[in-house]
Write a protein that holds these residues in place. Structure first.
Motif, mmCIF file in Angstrom:
data_model
loop_
_atom_site.group_PDB
_atom_site.id
_atom_site.type_symbol
_atom_site.label_atom_id
_atom_site.label_comp_id
_atom_site.label_asym_id
_atom_site.label_seq_id
_atom_site.Cartn_x
_atom_site.Cartn_y
_atom_site.Cartn_z
ATOM 1 N N GLN A 23 26.872 14.208 7.901
ATOM 2 C CA GLN A 23 27.023 12.669 8.530
ATOM 3 C C GLN A 23 27.405 13.334 10.111
ATOM 4 O O GLN A 23 27.555 13.172 10.325
ATOM 5 C CB GLN A 23 28.793 12.994 7.869
ATOM 6 C CG GLN A 23 28.751 11.997 6.749
ATOM 7 C CD GLN A 23 27.913 10.786 7.085
ATOM 8 O OE1 GLN A 23 28.015 10.415 7.758
ATOM 9 N NE2 GLN A 23 26.916 10.273 5.638
ATOM 10 N N GLN A 24 27.200 15.315 10.021
ATOM 11 C CA GLN A 24 27.491 15.444 11.529
ATOM 12 C C GLN A 24 26.407 14.735 12.808
ATOM 13 O O GLN A 24 25.825 14.784 12.080
ATOM 14 C CB GLN A 24 27.551 16.926 12.214
ATOM 15 C CG GLN A 24 29.005 17.671 11.637
ATOM 16 C CD GLN A 24 28.196 19.352 12.330
ATOM 17 O OE1 GLN A 24 27.504 19.901 11.514
ATOM 18 N NE2 GLN A 24 28.815 19.448 12.625
ATOM 19 N N PRO A 25 26.703 14.504 14.036
ATOM 20 C CA PRO A 25 25.983 14.120 14.846
ATOM 21 C C PRO A 25 25.074 15.013 15.236
ATOM 22 O O PRO A 25 25.004 16.384 15.056
ATOM 23 C CB PRO A 25 26.755 13.662 15.789
ATOM 24 C CG PRO A 25 28.351 13.472 15.380
ATOM 25 C CD PRO A 25 28.281 14.296 14.469
ATOM 26 N N ILE A 26 23.648 13.936 14.853
ATOM 27 C CA ILE A 26 22.471 15.140 15.686
ATOM 28 C C ILE A 26 22.627 15.779 16.262
ATOM 29 O O ILE A 26 21.981 17.230 17.059
ATOM 30 C CB ILE A 26 21.149 14.154 15.212
ATOM 31 C CG1 ILE A 26 21.130 13.565 14.066
ATOM 32 C CG2 ILE A 26 19.954 15.282 15.894
ATOM 33 C CD1 ILE A 26 19.973 13.076 13.071
ATOM 34 N N GLY A 27 22.873 15.469 17.417
ATOM 35 C CA GLY A 27 23.160 16.021 18.194
ATOM 36 C C GLY A 27 24.173 17.448 18.420
ATOM 37 O O GLY A 27 24.052 18.236 19.153
ATOM 38 N N GLN A 28 25.039 17.109 17.787
ATOM 39 C CA GLN A 28 25.216 18.787 17.693
ATOM 40 C C GLN A 28 25.354 19.804 16.594
ATOM 41 O O GLN A 28 25.813 20.844 16.296
ATOM 42 C CB GLN A 28 27.231 18.256 16.798
ATOM 43 C CG GLN A 28 27.767 17.510 17.748
ATOM 44 C CD GLN A 28 29.569 17.067 17.396
ATOM 45 O OE1 GLN A 28 29.817 17.594 16.007
ATOM 46 N NE2 GLN A 28 29.779 16.012 18.079
ATOM 47 N N LEU A 29 24.111 19.046 16.126
ATOM 48 C CA LEU A 29 23.165 20.629 15.085
ATOM 49 C C LEU A 29 22.581 21.331 15.818
ATOM 50 O O LEU A 29 22.004 20.723 16.820
ATOM 51 C CB LEU A 29 22.193 19.518 13.807
ATOM 52 C CG LEU A 29 22.948 18.770 12.640
ATOM 53 C CD1 LEU A 29 22.462 18.224 12.480
ATOM 54 C CD2 LEU A 29 24.177 19.348 12.276
ATOM 55 N N PRO A 30 22.030 22.775 15.372
ATOM 56 C CA PRO A 30 21.351 23.299 16.213
ATOM 57 C C PRO A 30 20.060 22.760 15.765
ATOM 58 O O PRO A 30 19.358 23.437 15.765
ATOM 59 C CB PRO A 30 21.344 25.044 15.264
ATOM 60 C CG PRO A 30 21.906 24.604 14.218
ATOM 61 C CD PRO A 30 22.466 22.820 14.565
#
Length: 88
Positions: A23-30
């Protein structure tokens, strides 16, 4: 604590962690700029949204390339979520 209860508790904790990660925004993933671009142009805000489509659909989306597929597969493997990648 009985063994069965301990196993159920571990499974629930792992599932909760996976759900939060999906559920984390993709923009916040490495992830790479290419991956984030592909997600952005296609309106995939989370991995959960992206994984709701089969691979056959994703391959036809703008910005989806063999490199993006490789990155997605590696990310899923690292988080023990590769079973969520649907082929059809």
């Amino acid at each position: 604590m009985p063994v069965e209860e301990a196993i159920n508790q571990m499974f629930t904790m792992q599932t909760d962690t996976h759900d939060a990660l999906l559920q984390q925004p993709i923009g916040q993933l490495p992830l790479s700029k290419d991956f984030r671009y592909m997600a952005d142009v296609n309106g995939f805000e989370t991995m959960d949204a992206l994984l709701s489509f089969p691979l056959t659909f994703l391959r036809c989306r703008p910005g989806f390339s063999p490199r993006v597929l490789q990155e997605l597969t590696i990310w899923l493997l690292e988080h023990q979520l590769v079973h969520l990648l649907r082929h059809q």
